[in-house]
Design a protein around this motif. Structure first.
Motif, PDB file in Angstrom:
ATOM      1  N   ALA A   1      19.033   8.500   1.562  1.00 37.86           N
ATOM      2  CA  ALA A   1      18.143   8.069   2.637  1.00 37.86           C
ATOM      3  C   ALA A   1      17.149   7.033   2.126  1.00 37.86           C
ATOM      4  CB  ALA A   1      17.400   9.265   3.212  1.00 37.86           C
ATOM      5  N   CYS A   2      16.746   6.153   3.001  1.00 38.15           N
ATOM      6  CA  CYS A   2      15.843   5.057   2.633  1.00 38.15           C
ATOM      7  C   CYS A   2      14.573   5.551   1.961  1.00 38.15           C
ATOM      8  CB  CYS A   2      15.497   4.230   3.864  1.00 38.15           C
ATOM      9  SG  CYS A   2      14.401   2.836   3.513  1.00 38.15           S
ATOM     10  N   ASP A   3      13.941   6.584   2.535  1.00 39.98           N
ATOM     11  CA  ASP A   3      12.651   7.002   1.985  1.00 39.98           C
ATOM     12  C   ASP A   3      12.750   7.516   0.550  1.00 39.98           C
ATOM     13  OD1 ASP A   3      13.989   9.231   3.009  1.00 39.98           O
ATOM     14  OD2 ASP A   3      12.158  10.218   3.676  1.00 39.98           O
ATOM     15  N   ASP A   4      13.896   8.023   0.153  1.00 44.56           N
ATOM     16  CA  ASP A   4      14.101   8.396  -1.250  1.00 44.56           C
ATOM     17  C   ASP A   4      14.502   7.182  -2.082  1.00 44.56           C
ATOM     18  OD1 ASP A   4      13.547  11.121  -0.877  1.00 44.56           O
ATOM     19  OD2 ASP A   4      15.617  11.528  -0.276  1.00 44.56           O
ATOM     20  N   ALA A   5      15.431   6.396  -1.539  1.00 43.73           N
ATOM     21  CA  ALA A   5      15.970   5.247  -2.271  1.00 43.73           C
ATOM     22  C   ALA A   5      14.905   4.209  -2.598  1.00 43.73           C
ATOM     23  CB  ALA A   5      17.099   4.595  -1.470  1.00 43.73           C
TER      24      ALA A   5
ATOM     25  N   GLU B   1       0.832  -1.206   0.000  1.00 44.49           N
ATOM     26  CA  GLU B   1       0.000   0.000   0.000  1.00 44.49           C
ATOM     27  C   GLU B   1       0.865   1.254   0.000  1.00 44.49           C
ATOM     28  OE1 GLU B   1      -2.697  -0.352   3.323  1.00 44.49           O
ATOM     29  OE2 GLU B   1      -3.482  -2.250   2.550  1.00 44.49           O
ATOM     30  N   ALA B   2       1.933   1.242   0.795  1.00 40.96           N
ATOM     31  CA  ALA B   2       2.844   2.383   0.842  1.00 40.96           C
ATOM     32  C   ALA B   2       3.541   2.571  -0.506  1.00 40.96           C
ATOM     33  CB  ALA B   2       3.867   2.198   1.956  1.00 40.96           C
ATOM     34  N   ALA B   3       3.884   1.459  -1.153  1.00 38.92           N
ATOM     35  CA  ALA B   3       4.532   1.539  -2.473  1.00 38.92           C
ATOM     36  C   ALA B   3       3.571   2.146  -3.493  1.00 38.92           C
ATOM     37  CB  ALA B   3       4.997   0.152  -2.916  1.00 38.92           C
ATOM     38  N   ARG B   4       2.312   1.717  -3.472  1.00 37.06           N
ATOM     39  CA  ARG B   4       1.312   2.272  -4.394  1.00 37.06           C
ATOM     40  C   ARG B   4       1.154   3.774  -4.188  1.00 37.06           C
ATOM     41  NH1 ARG B   4      -1.346  -2.460  -3.374  1.00 37.06           N
ATOM     42  NH2 ARG B   4      -2.707  -1.570  -1.802  1.00 37.06           N
ATOM     43  N   ALA B   5       1.238   4.213  -2.935  1.00 42.56           N
ATOM     44  CA  ALA B   5       1.060   5.623  -2.606  1.00 42.56           C
ATOM     45  C   ALA B   5       2.350   6.430  -2.801  1.00 42.56           C
ATOM     46  CB  ALA B   5       0.571   5.764  -1.161  1.00 42.56           C
ATOM     47  N   GLY B   6       3.457   5.742  -3.065  1.00 44.32           N
ATOM     48  CA  GLY B   6       4.737   6.436  -3.202  1.00 44.32           C
ATOM     49  C   GLY B   6       5.240   6.992  -1.878  1.00 44.32           C
ATOM     50  N   ASP B   7       4.832   6.352  -0.774  1.00 43.74           N
ATOM     51  CA  ASP B   7       5.190   6.793   0.576  1.00 43.74           C
ATOM     52  C   ASP B   7       6.449   6.064   1.046  1.00 43.74           C
ATOM     53  OD1 ASP B   7       5.370   7.462   3.269  1.00 43.74           O
ATOM     54  OD2 ASP B   7       3.223   7.195   3.646  1.00 43.74           O
ATOM     55  N   GLY B   8       7.604   6.639   0.726  1.00 44.12           N
ATOM     56  CA  GLY B   8       8.877   6.015   1.065  1.00 44.12           C
ATOM     57  C   GLY B   8       9.074   5.816   2.552  1.00 44.12           C
ATOM     58  N   ALA B   9       8.654   6.778   3.367  1.00 39.81           N
ATOM     59  CA  ALA B   9       8.815   6.653   4.809  1.00 39.81           C
ATOM     60  C   ALA B   9       8.032   5.456   5.345  1.00 39.81           C
ATOM     61  CB  ALA B   9       8.379   7.938   5.511  1.00 39.81           C
ATOM     62  N   ALA B  10       6.810   5.267   4.855  1.00 40.12           N
ATOM     63  CA  ALA B  10       5.997   4.126   5.300  1.00 40.12           C
ATOM     64  C   ALA B  10       6.593   2.806   4.804  1.00 40.12           C
ATOM     65  CB  ALA B  10       4.557   4.283   4.821  1.00 40.12           C
ATOM     66  N   MET B  11       7.155   2.804   3.601  1.00 43.51           N
ATOM     67  CA  MET B  11       7.797   1.591   3.089  1.00 43.51           C
ATOM     68  C   MET B  11       9.001   1.235   3.960  1.00 43.51           C
ATOM     69  SD  MET B  11       7.586   2.447  -0.984  1.00 43.51           S
ATOM     70  CE  MET B  11       8.337   0.940  -1.590  1.00 43.51           C
ATOM     71  N   CYS B  12       9.815   2.238   4.280  1.00 45.65           N
ATOM     72  CA  CYS B  12      11.009   1.996   5.094  1.00 45.65           C
ATOM     73  C   CYS B  12      10.660   1.511   6.493  1.00 45.65           C
ATOM     74  CB  CYS B  12      11.862   3.262   5.162  1.00 45.65           C
ATOM     75  SG  CYS B  12      12.610   3.677   3.569  1.00 45.65           S
ATOM     76  N   ALA B  13       9.516   1.949   7.011  1.00 52.19           N
ATOM     77  CA  ALA B  13       9.086   1.514   8.339  1.00 52.19           C
ATOM     78  C   ALA B  13       8.824   0.019   8.386  1.00 52.19           C
ATOM     79  CB  ALA B  13       7.836   2.288   8.764  1.00 52.19           C
ATOM     80  N   VAL B  14       8.539  -0.595   7.239  1.00 52.71           N
ATOM     81  CA  VAL B  14       8.241  -2.030   7.181  1.00 52.71           C
ATOM     82  C   VAL B  14       9.476  -2.834   6.755  1.00 52.71           C
ATOM     83  CG1 VAL B  14       6.624  -3.749   6.269  1.00 52.71           C
ATOM     84  CG2 VAL B  14       5.864  -1.422   6.587  1.00 52.71           C
ATOM     85  N   LEU B  15      10.541  -2.162   6.312  1.00 52.36           N
ATOM     86  CA  LEU B  15      11.749  -2.877   5.911  1.00 52.36           C
ATOM     87  C   LEU B  15      12.519  -3.372   7.129  1.00 52.36           C
ATOM     88  CD1 LEU B  15      13.299  -0.733   3.022  1.00 52.36           C
ATOM     89  CD2 LEU B  15      12.176  -2.968   2.844  1.00 52.36           C
ATOM     90  N   ALA B  16      13.158  -4.525   6.994  1.00 45.45           N
ATOM     91  CA  ALA B  16      14.049  -5.039   8.029  1.00 45.45           C
ATOM     92  C   ALA B  16      15.248  -4.098   8.139  1.00 45.45           C
ATOM     93  CB  ALA B  16      14.514  -6.448   7.666  1.00 45.45           C
ATOM     94  N   PRO B  17      15.814  -3.954   9.327  1.00 41.05           N
ATOM     95  CA  PRO B  17      16.925  -3.021   9.510  1.00 41.05           C
ATOM     96  C   PRO B  17      18.095  -3.241   8.539  1.00 41.05           C
ATOM     97  CG  PRO B  17      16.152  -3.808  11.630  1.00 41.05           C
ATOM     98  CD  PRO B  17      15.424  -4.603  10.576  1.00 41.05           C
ATOM     99  N   GLU B  18      18.511  -4.467   8.340  1.00 41.31           N
ATOM    100  CA  GLU B  18      19.635  -4.735   7.426  1.00 41.31           C
ATOM    101  C   GLU B  18      19.269  -4.410   5.983  1.00 41.31           C
ATOM    102  OE1 GLU B  18      21.411  -8.576   7.817  1.00 41.31           O
ATOM    103  OE2 GLU B  18      21.704  -8.338   9.973  1.00 41.31           O
ATOM    104  N   THR B  19      18.037  -4.632   5.611  1.00 40.22           N
ATOM    105  CA  THR B  19      17.593  -4.330   4.255  1.00 40.22           C
ATOM    106  C   THR B  19      17.594  -2.818   4.047  1.00 40.22           C
ATOM    107  OG1 THR B  19      16.231  -6.321   4.273  1.00 40.22           O
ATOM    108  CG2 THR B  19      15.745  -4.686   2.571  1.00 40.22           C
TER     109      THR B  19
END
Length: 141
Positions: free
Chosen positions: A75-79, A46-64
């Motif tokens: 930064a993750c939210d841009d990358a 859902e975050a990917a569909r919305a282009g919400d990088g911060a929300a996507m990063c919140a669900v990523l594993a720390p190492e990822t």
């Protein structure tokens, strides 16, 4: 072959191993674990569909997240938004085995691991390759 390329190949092999176990093992998983992995995968999609990088990063594993920032040098939210992941609809299937899960969408596959803070995405933008490991756009090193 450089260290970064070796690390990426190792990560792809690890993702493939998780996928193989998920597909071959007939082990059952509790409804709670399946629902948790499905919810995390859906949140990421859902975050990917919305282009919400911060929300996507919140669900990523720390190492990822760290690997993504390191490889993209931002930064993750841009990358994460710059990866142009497939637009995933609803989750079609979730296979959970222990602390690992695979969430299958129509045009994407996510791999997840369970952490003390809940289910996190360890690889995204993954496509199967017959007889070979999944190819993932985002993964840990």
């Amino acid at each position: 072959m450089g260290p970064a390329r070796r690390a990426r190949r190792t990560a792809v092999a690890a993702v493939a191993a998780v996928a193989a176990v998920a597909l071959v093992c007939g082990c059952g998983a509790s409804r709670e674990r399946i629902d948790g992995a499905s919810a995390a995968a859906s949140s990421f999609a859902e975050a990917a569909r919305a282009g919400d990088g911060a929300a996507m990063c919140a669900v990523l594993a720390p190492e990822t997240e760290q690997e993504l920032e390191r490889s993209e040098r931002t930064a993750c939210d841009d990358a994460v938004v710059e990866q142009h992941l497939p637009t995933a609809g609803p989750v079609e299937r979730v296979d959970v085995h222990g602390r690992q899960a695979m969430a299958v969408f129509e045009d994407d596959t996510l791999f997840l691991s369970r952490f003390s803070s809940g289910w996190k995405v360890v690889a995204a933008g993954c496509t199967p390759r017959p007889g070979r490991p999944y190819q993932c756009r985002i993964q840990s090193g």
